[in-house]
Design a protein around this motif. Structure first.
Motif, PDB file in Angstrom:
ATOM      1  N   TRP A   1       0.819  -1.222   0.000  1.00  0.00           N
ATOM      2  CA  TRP A   1       0.000   0.000   0.000  1.00  0.00           C
ATOM      3  C   TRP A   1       0.854   1.274   0.000  1.00  0.00           C
ATOM      4  O   TRP A   1       1.906   1.320   0.627  1.00  0.00           O
ATOM      5  CB  TRP A   1      -0.925  -0.035   1.222  1.00  0.00           C
TER       6      TRP A   1
ATOM      7  N   TYR B   1       2.549   3.341   3.621  1.00  0.00           N
ATOM      8  CA  TYR B   1       3.461   2.882   4.682  1.00  0.00           C
ATOM      9  C   TYR B   1       4.835   3.558   4.554  1.00  0.00           C
ATOM     10  O   TYR B   1       5.382   4.048   5.545  1.00  0.00           O
ATOM     11  CB  TYR B   1       3.689   1.368   4.626  1.00  0.00           C
TER      12      TYR B   1
ATOM     13  N   ASN C   1      -0.174  -6.848   4.848  1.00  0.00           N
ATOM     14  CA  ASN C   1      -1.554  -6.479   4.529  1.00  0.00           C
ATOM     15  C   ASN C   1      -2.157  -7.562   3.626  1.00  0.00           C
ATOM     16  O   ASN C   1      -1.622  -7.844   2.564  1.00  0.00           O
ATOM     17  CB  ASN C   1      -1.544  -5.097   3.854  1.00  0.00           C
TER      18      ASN C   1
ATOM     19  N   ASN D   1      -3.878  -4.848  -0.758  1.00  0.00           N
ATOM     20  CA  ASN D   1      -3.919  -3.687  -1.632  1.00  0.00           C
ATOM     21  C   ASN D   1      -2.454  -3.460  -1.986  1.00  0.00           C
ATOM     22  O   ASN D   1      -1.685  -3.175  -1.071  1.00  0.00           O
ATOM     23  CB  ASN D   1      -4.478  -2.486  -0.868  1.00  0.00           C
TER      24      ASN D   1
ATOM     25  N   ASP E   1      -2.239  -5.605   8.912  1.00  0.00           N
ATOM     26  CA  ASP E   1      -3.240  -4.694   8.349  1.00  0.00           C
ATOM     27  C   ASP E   1      -4.320  -5.537   7.659  1.00  0.00           C
ATOM     28  O   ASP E   1      -4.165  -5.964   6.521  1.00  0.00           O
ATOM     29  CB  ASP E   1      -2.549  -3.743   7.363  1.00  0.00           C
TER      30      ASP E   1
ATOM     31  N   ILE F   1      -7.500  -4.650   7.002  1.00  0.00           N
ATOM     32  CA  ILE F   1      -8.620  -3.769   6.679  1.00  0.00           C
ATOM     33  C   ILE F   1      -9.549  -4.384   5.621  1.00  0.00           C
ATOM     34  O   ILE F   1     -10.726  -4.045   5.542  1.00  0.00           O
ATOM     35  CB  ILE F   1      -8.093  -2.376   6.270  1.00  0.00           C
ATOM     36  N   TYR F   2      -9.011  -5.322   4.812  1.00  0.00           N
ATOM     37  CA  TYR F   2      -9.847  -6.003   3.806  1.00  0.00           C
ATOM     38  C   TYR F   2     -10.228  -7.428   4.235  1.00  0.00           C
ATOM     39  O   TYR F   2     -10.738  -8.195   3.425  1.00  0.00           O
ATOM     40  CB  TYR F   2      -9.102  -6.076   2.458  1.00  0.00           C
TER      41      TYR F   2
ATOM     42  N   SER G   1     -13.546   1.373   6.922  1.00  0.00           N
ATOM     43  CA  SER G   1     -13.454   2.029   5.617  1.00  0.00           C
ATOM     44  C   SER G   1     -13.784   1.146   4.435  1.00  0.00           C
ATOM     45  O   SER G   1     -14.367   1.612   3.462  1.00  0.00           O
ATOM     46  CB  SER G   1     -12.043   2.586   5.412  1.00  0.00           C
ATOM     47  N   LYS G   2     -13.430  -0.127   4.502  1.00  0.00           N
ATOM     48  CA  LYS G   2     -13.528  -0.939   3.292  1.00  0.00           C
ATOM     49  C   LYS G   2     -14.768  -1.832   3.313  1.00  0.00           C
ATOM     50  O   LYS G   2     -15.643  -1.683   2.471  1.00  0.00           O
ATOM     51  CB  LYS G   2     -12.248  -1.753   3.113  1.00  0.00           C
TER      52      LYS G   2
ATOM     53  N   LEU H   1     -12.757   6.000  10.722  1.00  0.00           N
ATOM     54  CA  LEU H   1     -12.664   5.250  11.974  1.00  0.00           C
ATOM     55  C   LEU H   1     -11.796   4.008  11.776  1.00  0.00           C
ATOM     56  O   LEU H   1     -12.069   3.186  10.906  1.00  0.00           O
ATOM     57  CB  LEU H   1     -14.046   4.822  12.489  1.00  0.00           C
TER      58      LEU H   1
HETATM   59  C1  LIG Z   1      -4.084  -1.465   2.844  1.00  0.00           C
HETATM   60  C2  LIG Z   1      -4.701  -0.283   3.498  1.00  0.00           C
HETATM   61  N1  LIG Z   1      -4.438  -0.065   4.793  1.00  0.00           N
HETATM   62  C3  LIG Z   1      -4.941   0.997   5.424  1.00  0.00           C
HETATM   63  C4  LIG Z   1      -5.763   1.894   4.775  1.00  0.00           C
HETATM   64  C5  LIG Z   1      -6.256   3.100   5.532  1.00  0.00           C
HETATM   65  O1  LIG Z   1      -7.587   3.006   5.822  1.00  0.00           O
HETATM   66  P1  LIG Z   1      -8.337   3.991   6.821  1.00  0.00           P
HETATM   67  O2  LIG Z   1      -7.369   5.041   7.248  1.00  0.00           O
HETATM   68  O3  LIG Z   1      -9.461   4.538   6.040  1.00  0.00           O
HETATM   69  O4  LIG Z   1      -8.754   3.118   7.978  1.00  0.00           O
HETATM   70  C6  LIG Z   1      -6.070   1.713   3.425  1.00  0.00           C
HETATM   71  C7  LIG Z   1      -6.884   2.675   2.711  1.00  0.00           C
HETATM   72  O5  LIG Z   1      -6.896   2.792   1.508  1.00  0.00           O
HETATM   73  C8  LIG Z   1      -5.539   0.572   2.777  1.00  0.00           C
HETATM   74  O6  LIG Z   1      -5.812   0.321   1.491  1.00  0.00           O
END
Ligand SMILES: Cc1ncc(COP(=O)(O)O)c(C=O)c1O
Length: 448
Positions: free
Chosen positions: A143, A146, A192, A196, A224, A226-227, A254-255, A264
């Motif tokens: 991503w 980082y 992650n 992504n 990470d 998030i997905y 977010s996702k 959040l």
């Molecule tokens: C891999 C990854 N990590 C973290 C984030 C950050 O997400 P947020 O700050 O919306 O929680 C994103 C957002 O695009 C992402 O794609």
């Protein structure tokens, strides 16, 4: 001199001093070359081109196309009058909901005291990199943010190579090799998955191997996830139970919940790393103070889950799975190297098979390729170099999110949950995405 004259001359002196300020002398050297985040920049450019009347396919920013689930929106409405600052670590009710969710998901005991809520996981990641004094290790590609965060803070960055043939995944031996370079060094590894930019994820066995190396070398892991809920089979595996003492979990709304703009994010720490959570809380208290109050109340509902949320997730996953599959097929048939995604909403195609044709059009690297693609077809994607790949490799990230997610979810609701989404559904509800990829294919084949 009277008082007025003194005040006037003081203003003149300070204006003179301010004029002496210059970016070369007064800008923190760490931020000089950082620039606006690639994803934010492509979104701004796409919006500007749309305002100018161009038809733009927005495959640049990774924003969920789906609306926030109705019960979560309802919870936000009910909390709209909440106006007070909340504790820096987050609303206790939310931290409890996150801890219970963590327990359900990973079978690990979790104390709400080990949960930290922030305005997006991105901000929490920045705080972690700030307070943890160690080098950053990330796979390439990973991503976009980082590495710039590490640069801003002044940390060393080590990118561990991955490759197409290995599904763009980090291999334990490569991690080990890097750790052996300087065995005593403090290091932070960010993993992650689903990924992504590639949409690929690790098997339990691969995570076990990575966990073993990380633990042996005392590497701090930021997982990470998030997905995680957008794993297409609903079978996301986490490294958390495999290396519980050294892994910080990162997630948010977010996702999977379509609430990127709500900002959040959540971190969950093992009790062994409470000192790290406390250091982050201290810095948070001196920076963002606390996360939006109504949003935290609404997030409680999201983390409680239940049948309505489960149905929403099932529909999101099957739409994204079918679309990811259809786009992969189209690109592969056209001679583009690309792996089928297992989660999230990204493809990471490699256009190197077209390098000769590109060279005849003065396209030497991935940035030029994406610029020309946008200018000539209206399709916005991001170059692989924004994710750490070599610009000459001609990779790119394509976010398949430009379709009316609310309409697609509504239509999916009437299809039995165990049935797959078919091509005619995609044509009816995700037609823009099919057209965008057809445009890319026509463009890469067109003679210069
Ligand atoms: C891999 C990854 N990590 C973290 C984030 C950050 O997400 P947020 O700050 O919306 O929680 C994103 C957002 O695009 C992402 O794609």
């Amino acid at each position: 001199m009277n008082r007025l004259a003194i005040a006037r001359s003081a203003i003149l002196v300070s204006e003179h001093n301010l004029r002496k300020h210059s970016p070369t002398k007064h800008l923190n050297p760490n931020v000089k070359n950082v620039g606006v985040s690639a994803t934010v920049a492509i979104n701004d450019l796409s919006n500007q081109l749309r305002r100018e009347g161009r038809e733009i396919f927005k495959l640049g920013l990774g924003e969920s196309p789906f609306p926030v689930p109705a019960p979560v929106v309802e919870a936000l409405k009910n909390a709209a009058s909440q106006k007070s600052y909340l504790p820096v670590n987050g609303l206790m009710e939310l931290r409890e909901a996150v801890a219970e969710h963590h327990q359900r998901q990973f079978g690990i005991n979790c104390d709400p005291g080990d949960v930290l809520i922030g305005p997006g996981s991105k901000e929490l990641m920045f705080l972690l990199q700030l307070v943890y004094y160690g080098d950053l290790m990330i796979p390439s590609p990973s991503w976009v943010s980082y590495a710039p965060q590490a640069t801003i803070i002044g940390r060393d960055i080590h990118r561990v190579q991955t490759c197409f043939d290995n599904n763009w995944l980090l291999v334990a031996e490569e991690l080990e090799e890097l750790c052996l370079e300087d065995p005593g060094r403090a290091r932070l590894l960010i993993l992650n998955y689903p990924s992504n930019p590639t949409g690929r994820t690790y098997s339990a066995a691969q995570l076990e191997e990575l966990a073993e190396v990380a633990q042996r070398h005392g590497v701090l892991v930021l997982s990470d996830e998030i997905y995680g809920k957008l794993h297409y089979e609903g079978k996301h595996q986490s490294i958390v139970p495999m290396y519980p003492v050294g892994t910080v979990f990162s997630g948010g709304l977010s996702k999977w919940c379509g609430a990127g703009g709500w900002r959040l994010g959540v971190f969950v720490f093992p009790p062994e790393l409470r000192w790290l959570r406390e250091a982050m809380s201290s810095v948070a208290s001196e920076t963002f103070t606390s996360t939006s109050n109504p949003i935290q109340h609404a997030a409680v509902r999201a983390f409680q889950e239940g049948p309505e949320i489960e149905d929403y997730l099932v529909d999101e996953r099957r739409i994204l799975k079918a679309l990811g599959h259809a786009l992969t097929e189209k690109l592969s048939r056209a001679g583009v190297k690309v792996l089928e995604p297992e989660g999230a909403f990204y493809l990471f195609p490699d256009f190197s098979a077209f390098s000769e044709r590109f060279l005849r059009s003065q396209i030497e690297d991935d940035t030029r390729m994406c610029e020309k693609l946008l200018a000539e077809t209206g399709v916005a994607i991001l170059p692989g170099s924004a994710f750490g790949r070599d610009a000459g490799e001609l990779t790119a990230r394509l976010a398949y999110v430009d379709f009316p997610g609310g309409e697609a979810l509504e239509a999916a609701r009437s299809i039995p949950k165990d049935e797959r989404i078919d091509g005619s559904f995609l044509q009816d509800h995700c037609g823009r995405m099919l057209e965008a990829v057809d445009r890319i294919i026509a463009w890469i084949h067109q003679a210069p």
